[in-house]
Motif scaffolding. Sequence first.
Motif, mmCIF file in Angstrom:
data_model
loop_
_atom_site.group_PDB
_atom_site.id
_atom_site.type_symbol
_atom_site.label_atom_id
_atom_site.label_comp_id
_atom_site.label_asym_id
_atom_site.label_seq_id
_atom_site.Cartn_x
_atom_site.Cartn_y
_atom_site.Cartn_z
ATOM 1 N N LEU A 26 0.830 -1.200 0.000
ATOM 2 C CA LEU A 26 0.000 0.000 0.000
ATOM 3 C C LEU A 26 0.870 1.259 0.000
ATOM 4 C CD1 LEU A 26 -2.856 1.151 0.173
ATOM 5 C CD2 LEU A 26 -2.830 0.724 2.633
ATOM 6 N N LEU A 68 -7.726 -2.694 -3.785
ATOM 7 C CA LEU A 68 -6.428 -2.160 -3.358
ATOM 8 C C LEU A 68 -5.756 -1.365 -4.471
ATOM 9 C CD1 LEU A 68 -3.952 -2.099 -1.424
ATOM 10 C CD2 LEU A 68 -3.241 -4.264 -2.439
ATOM 11 N N LEU A 80 -8.087 4.285 -1.898
ATOM 12 C CA LEU A 80 -6.727 4.819 -1.820
ATOM 13 C C LEU A 80 -6.714 6.208 -1.195
ATOM 14 C CD1 LEU A 80 -5.530 3.483 -5.276
ATOM 15 C CD2 LEU A 80 -4.730 2.715 -3.026
ATOM 16 N N GLN A 99 -7.120 5.824 2.566
ATOM 17 C CA GLN A 99 -5.930 5.376 3.301
ATOM 18 C C GLN A 99 -4.890 6.498 3.373
ATOM 19 O OE1 GLN A 99 -6.982 2.699 4.642
ATOM 20 N NE2 GLN A 99 -8.572 2.731 3.056
#
Lengths: 287, 287, 287, 287, 287, 287
Positions: free
Chosen positions: E57, E114, E121, E124
């Motif tokens: 990530l 993801l 995204l 996060q």
Amino acid sequence: MPAGELRHTESSAEVEGEAWVWAQIKAEARRDAEAEPALASYLYSTILSHSSLKRSLSFHLGNKLCSSTLLSTLLYDLFLNTFSSDPSLLAAAVADLRAAHERDPACVSFSHCLLNYKGFLACQAHRVAHKLWIQSRRPLALALHSRIADVFAVDIHPAARIGKGVLFDHATGVVVGETAVIGNNVSILHHVTLGGTGKAGGDRHPKIGDGVLIGASATILGNVKIGEGAKIGAGSVVLIDVPPRTTAVGNPARLVGGKERPSKLEDVPGESMDHTSFISEWSDYII
Amino acid sequence: MPAGELRHTESSAEVEGEAWVWAQIKAEARRDAEAEPALASYLYSTILSHSSLKRSLSFHLGNKLCSSTLLSTLLYDLFLNTFSSDPSLLAAAVADLRAAHERDPACVSFSHCLLNYKGFLACQAHRVAHKLWIQSRRPLALALHSRIADVFAVDIHPAARIGKGVLFDHATGVVVGETAVIGNNVSILHHVTLGGTGKAGGDRHPKIGDGVLIGASATILGNVKIGEGAKIGAGSVVLIDVPPRTTAVGNPARLVGGKERPSKLEDVPGESMDHTSFISEWSDYII
Amino acid sequence: MPAGELRHTESSAEVEGEAWVWAQIKAEARRDAEAEPALASYLYSTILSHSSLKRSLSFHLGNKLCSSTLLSTLLYDLFLNTFSSDPSLLAAAVADLRAAHERDPACVSFSHCLLNYKGFLACQAHRVAHKLWIQSRRPLALALHSRIADVFAVDIHPAARIGKGVLFDHATGVVVGETAVIGNNVSILHHVTLGGTGKAGGDRHPKIGDGVLIGASATILGNVKIGEGAKIGAGSVVLIDVPPRTTAVGNPARLVGGKERPSKLEDVPGESMDHTSFISEWSDYII
Amino acid sequence: MPAGELRHTESSAEVEGEAWVWAQIKAEARRDAEAEPALASYLYSTILSHSSLKRSLSFHLGNKLCSSTLLSTLLYDLFLNTFSSDPSLLAAAVADLRAAHERDPACVSFSHCLLNYKGFLACQAHRVAHKLWIQSRRPLALALHSRIADVFAVDIHPAARIGKGVLFDHATGVVVGETAVIGNNVSILHHVTLGGTGKAGGDRHPKIGDGVLIGASATILGNVKIGEGAKIGAGSVVLIDVPPRTTAVGNPARLVGGKERPSKLEDVPGESMDHTSFISEWSDYII
Amino acid sequence: MPAGELRHTESSAEVEGEAWVWAQIKAEARRDAEAEPALASYLYSTILSHSSLKRSLSFHLGNKLCSSTLLSTLLYDLFLNTFSSDPSLLAAAVADLRAAHERDPACVSFSHCLLNYKGFLACQAHRVAHKLWIQSRRPLALALHSRIADVFAVDIHPAARIGKGVLFDHATGVVVGETAVIGNNVSILHHVTLGGTGKAGGDRHPKIGDGVLIGASATILGNVKIGEGAKIGAGSVVLIDVPPRTTAVGNPARLVGGKERPSKLEDVPGESMDHTSFISEWSDYII
Amino acid sequence: MPAGELRHTESSAEVEGEAWVWAQIKAEARRDAEAEPALASYLYSTILSHSSLKRSLSFHLGNKLCSSTLLSTLLYDLFLNTFSSDPSLLAAAVADLRAAHERDPACVSFSHCLLNYKGFLACQAHRVAHKLWIQSRRPLALALHSRIADVFAVDIHPAARIGKGVLFDHATGVVVGETAVIGNNVSILHHVTLGGTGKAGGDRHPKIGDGVLIGASATILGNVKIGEGAKIGAGSVVLIDVPPRTTAVGNPARLVGGKERPSKLEDVPGESMDHTSFISEWSDYII
């Protein structure tokens, strides 16, 4: 620039280590960033934003060596992990920084070497490639080797073993073959070749002893031994062993003072960097 | 590494062709991608995602040679179209891959050469530049030439003619002039110059016969003829013709064995890669 | 290609200046863009979209030398401001363009040199680095120096002083030390070293007189004086002064014609580019 | 700008095809490149260096949609191969170019649309993603979808089916769900949502008939049917079927003229682009 | 796609954690890389070359959000360090991945979310920016915020607090103000605004309870409270508190069932994602 | 944050000008660079290395808006030249910075706005595009427009006229048509459309008076006049003229207080940013 000995005297082995050099580098970068705003962004991104020498070096190498197919983040990670897993790599980098600082009068600061010396950077990246090589991660080692050869025009096979306190001065065009070994405190100028003898595999490249100085454009071929403290003149083509503390010059290279009783050097040429003191003697010998 | 002859014996001309080499390359890349996840992205983008060697090579060269003003897509297109229009270019690339594989003990695989050998890559890009040159697309050929010289530090004039099965080993610093010709199965080390004689135009660069080996840092100047199967020692400065199957060494270069009755080589040095067998004879001759 | 003299005759000093050369460059680029659409984008971005040579050159250098940590806009600004503040830099660039055009038979046009000659581009970027150096903006000068060494494999210390009308032909691997001086109308081939003698600071690099020609892979070490109009043979290792209009060749280099009464050259080798006329005489002397 | 009908009259179906539009585009780009040197490099790289519309479009999309992990060369190849394998994709692109040219008074030229309309570009990239989707290359289709959504802020699920002659005007913020269908000659303004009803799979998105006009920020949810030639007012929230040639406005949307006997439109709103003629009637109805 | 409950039943809290999801992601990526060589490079660089979800990530966000002035290596480092220092960030990421997987029928796999979900995204990256904000590293938090807003068109103020298991579906155009709070298990569609009331500072943005569903293009302004399990219809403009488990629709938004005795929802709309079940009731109420 | 009025009082028109704001920006950036080394490189490259606001802004916009086919150096040059040729552009930029600082409580500093506000940056780039438009450099203006729309998701036609002291808050999704006019001291939230009425050319977009406030997601269509000091509620769809100092809300929008005697606002909503004070009155009116 203060002489190398002075600094040796001033600082104990402990303070001379990584922490002391890193503090110097940060101080130099801070001073330069203040004096030159146009460079401050560069100095912050490469040095001042980092918490340690290994992070700074990993960042700088990652950004220098990346390509569109080998991303900087991947390389940064690879460098940082490898430096973290083996502290001897960073100790060698610190020794190399000190070597450049002491031996090269054009080296104005540690940060100058860290940021700008392609020989220094190629050597540190090689150390990581070599580590990968001996871990049997050969394709990755060779991909890194290729990037070093493209970016810095310095071509050191990842299997080659290199000591500490090594100075690759100018460095462009250096070629070091697979089974070559370079000792500690060696100084090697640009366009130097430590090459092989042919297409047979096996141990086929030069072994360079501690404290050797190899002048610009010297070509040393085959599994020959250059004894410690020897000096190889610029432009020499060396195909034979050279005894310790002797000087070999010419194409083909011969020992100064003659094969039988060659002149013995008193200092360590890899450290003193005296490239030309043999001239008068050589002239006498040859002409 | 198995000897070159063995492979020759094992494979007929047909299986040795492009398809066979490409299959090898894919198999090697697949094996390496599995063993080294950090490199898998690189191997997929450069090799495993492509349907043919010419696509893989065009992609890799396009990404290596692109700049902010010459985009990778433009170069990719140019390479792919040129390789597609003239199959002899790819046949030469395959011969070069085989040459590296057979002659260079440090070449661990075809894919290693395809991805990492700057000499191989510079030579393939040169072949495309040469094709453009003879199509009178000279400004484009020269722009490509410039990118090759910047990226690989290999400077081959697009007009120079180069045969097949050529190995540019290490390659950094090679300079090949406009009217130079290089035959088949030649091996050329780094820092080799095939240079001109002055400012007059016309045919002014060396002609290198088939099977010649030119050692590191050799400088050959003028429209001289290096006969087939000759060997030029490392660091030599050659200003004269060298007969076939003889060895020239030194600065200025002289023939080993003497001008009148030079020693004759028995193997093909461009293939055997024997750089140093003349040493004892040379030493006798000179000193 | 027409001889250099012809062009000299045709044009007065005025039309030969920057304006005339820039007009030539634009005309060449326009012609090439029309003939080769694949290159037109490149020619417009580097030349045809710009209103002056200094803008074109600043743009091209900025894009060539930038990195992820030294952005093209920063470098473009730096080049443009420096060229604008000191017109002698651009006058020198024009003289260098003319030198390449006249002396190098492979130079097909001014725009070819401007866009593609790494020696030309490295030299112009060096002039800017040198300007920064003498303004005591040393860290910036050294950062620029490092980029030039990485991108072009040409390593000229920013303190080195270089005259006008200088041709660095091929240029890869050139190393010029801190206290070196290069006169006007000098021609220097690739892999040439103007190096120092050791680790002591001070004046320690060669001084190259006007009109000198230095052949490929020549190594000149120490604070020696190469007299004006002298010629240094390819591959020579020069550790001694060379008188004006004489030729030095070999490793170690000796004067052609002998130390006492060396042969005198009649033309200016840095301009005539005659690399090999000494061959017969040299051979006589040595063998 | 001349009216759309005039152009229709002037050109037969044949000349209106891809060749004619591509010739127009090249002529426009040539004219603009001459008038604006600062843009010439851009126009050559995107249009004038290409031999066909599909190459130009593939190049432009490849460079717009690439990222550090999805290289432009890969995308260029993907677009070019897909456009080459299915000519209907390019025919649809030409119809979309014509739609923008005819319906959008701010569209000054075909090349303007080709280069600058994010709605046009997103739609063409979607057509390729859709092709991949129906070939069961779903992960690649979704990766492309993600790039389109990032770069253009246009989020069209690769499974959605879209007709020809479609205009996405301004386009920012358009969201089109997986099972949505858009007919021919539809015009859709920015921020329009063709959304689903919940977390159940299956057929759950709107079906838009031919010739429909959907105003800015309209939200249409669920498997509802918007009949051909219908008009959806800006900012409407539509949760019900809308009969052909009627107008729905408001939040929640109601039919202008009333549910029982809605007013019938006489022209095709997707082509006439009349966004506001219903105002007086609407005002009467609501207030 | 199997229903969300089934998966819940099948897996204990432990196996549902990061390790399990990461194993799923790797398995999906491996399957996709095998099936689609053109995507394999992308999948290896983003997922398969990484040893953990937080590295994958961090790499992906670093490469997505970098710019020429905020390098990918710097961002990668920042993300990795922040994720490492606070495990709750990654736990929230895992909960968000699960939320997308369960609630969005277009989400075909965890790896799809993801890699491709800009809402995921952006969220996060926001969590990292928020962490920086509460550590009083505000300029860095705001710079990151700016990159998220540019790249994803998702504008969440770094001070905003967001729970776990949140789904930003499509996400383009979402704006969340400084003092907004979003609870757990909330689902928010694109173009949703949680905005302020004016230029006065202080607590001025909405508070969204657990399990709320906010439809596309809904605008909620001011320090209002949307009770847990409430539903906000698409396109609504909400300026008032909405009680728990009620539905607000329209512009201005009113409660379905009436202000006095609003209809109570039985499921959790943020999880059931039922956008349109209120239609019939709403129609009755309004018309 | 201190109130806007205080700052007005403290500073005369002179000190409030560009020099004062630029000094503030540099001081803020210096403070932030010291506090946050990770951001220092960014702050130096964007602000602290520049000698003026126009250089800083040109650099930042050039790097934000560049692409592989429109290089940052070209854009930097274009911005710098345009800002230099028309000082009113920079004066407007300063007024916009002040507007953000005064009206947006989330705006913590001038440098925050300069670096991070996509609305601010899009507006300044638009001013340059508009300047090019009125100089009849339309293809370049449209190419710039396209980049702004891609990078910021803000789509302002280069022909649109915009006053000073304008705040585009959040800005994502704003669309402003060709013949729109925006007065001074206007505040416009995200997703606002100032759109046209159809495919006919001519004057077809809204005219926004001084001091107007337009709430998030409002859609204003056609050549309507929004009188000075008017307020448009979030989510409104406005198809009619709105008298000065009145409030229009709803879909379709109606005047608060009624068409005949609308309530008059006492402050300037574009400056006071009061988005919601009409709520109670509106509720009364509608329900």
